[in-house]
Enzyme design. Sequence first.
Site, short mmCIF file in Angstrom:
data_model
loop_
_atom_site.label_atom_id
_atom_site.label_comp_id
_atom_site.label_asym_id
_atom_site.label_seq_id
_atom_site.Cartn_x
_atom_site.Cartn_y
_atom_site.Cartn_z
N LEU A 46 -37.86 45.22 -15.84
CA LEU A 46 -38.32 43.87 -15.50
C LEU A 46 -38.49 43.88 -13.92
O LEU A 46 -37.42 43.95 -13.83
CB LEU A 46 -37.99 42.70 -17.00
CG LEU A 46 -38.34 43.18 -17.63
CD1 LEU A 46 -36.79 41.64 -18.77
CD2 LEU A 46 -39.28 42.58 -18.74
N ASP A 47 -39.35 42.96 -13.80
CA ASP A 47 -39.53 43.27 -12.68
C ASP A 47 -38.31 41.48 -12.09
O ASP A 47 -38.08 41.07 -13.04
CB ASP A 47 -41.22 42.04 -12.39
CG ASP A 47 -42.10 42.95 -11.89
OD1 ASP A 47 -41.80 44.54 -11.88
OD2 ASP A 47 -43.72 42.84 -11.99
N PRO A 48 -38.15 41.09 -11.02
CA PRO A 48 -37.48 39.93 -10.48
C PRO A 48 -37.65 38.66 -11.34
O PRO A 48 -37.35 37.57 -11.66
CB PRO A 48 -36.82 40.38 -9.13
CG PRO A 48 -36.78 41.83 -9.13
CD PRO A 48 -38.42 42.23 -9.53
#
Length: 303
Positions: A46-48
């Site tokens: 998951l992206d930050p």
Amino acid sequence: MTTIESKCSIDGILLLNKPQGMTSNAALQKAKHLFGAKKAGHTGSLDPLATGMLPLCFGEATKICQYLLNADKSYETIGRLGSKTNTADCTGEVIFCIENYTVSHEELIATLEKYKGKTKQIPSMFSALKHKGTPLYRLAREGIEIERKARDIVISQLKLEQFDGECFTLTVSCSKGTYIRNLVEDIGDTLKAGAHMTKLHRLYTAGFENNRMYTLDELQDMPLSQRLACLIPIDQAVQHLTPVILSDSEVTAIRQGKVISNKTSAVEGEDLRLYGEQSQFIGIGQALIHGDIKAKRLVSFAL
């Protein structure tokens, strides 16, 4: 906070509710430390910016990570009309802005219909996909753009939850490899208003729709026994596979690399869940012709 001082054999799946602002790998390393696990891996980053379900595999569970990587996912996302960014989300630089636009509820609904079902999507340069071993996002940060091929994706659900004329909230269920921020951007392009994603929360990974997620803070505050009780059995990740029960002698044989004869009616090439007589999960097998089974990915202990 209770931690395991020395690394030990921890086997199972943890459904982590990843916090915003943290990379998936950083979250994995923190959880790995909390459990004192020798071996760990996550099942699709998951992206930050994103929050939500990040299944983490410890120990022998890492052997079935691929099945979770391939699983469908469900998300809640918020998009903002009127501007685009170079990353397609709110962390990037604005590259397009339009002030005088009007999008009705009906227009948005009609646009969403165009993206349901089988479609194609060109991945963003700001993605973890690699070009000759280098992640695209690193090239993008250097101002380098690589041609990307459109990929087949399936969006099984695309529901408008809320819309105020500028921001819209969607529930999206989709196949692996779907980039939600690119979907939001594409919707804005179709509406000729531009759009970028401002929020992303993964609701669940298929197979874990009804399972609880845990935050790192919750895990840190738990006694060790309670923390270990949060782990899910490995075979829950492959419940969609046909189960086959083997006798004790067959378990011994398949662990020795032998083929088990005339054991299943599954189609040749189909993956199977293998169990011993006491319902202990043995691992993944593969169906051969004439109902035979060979080992594909076996766990090295009896659960």
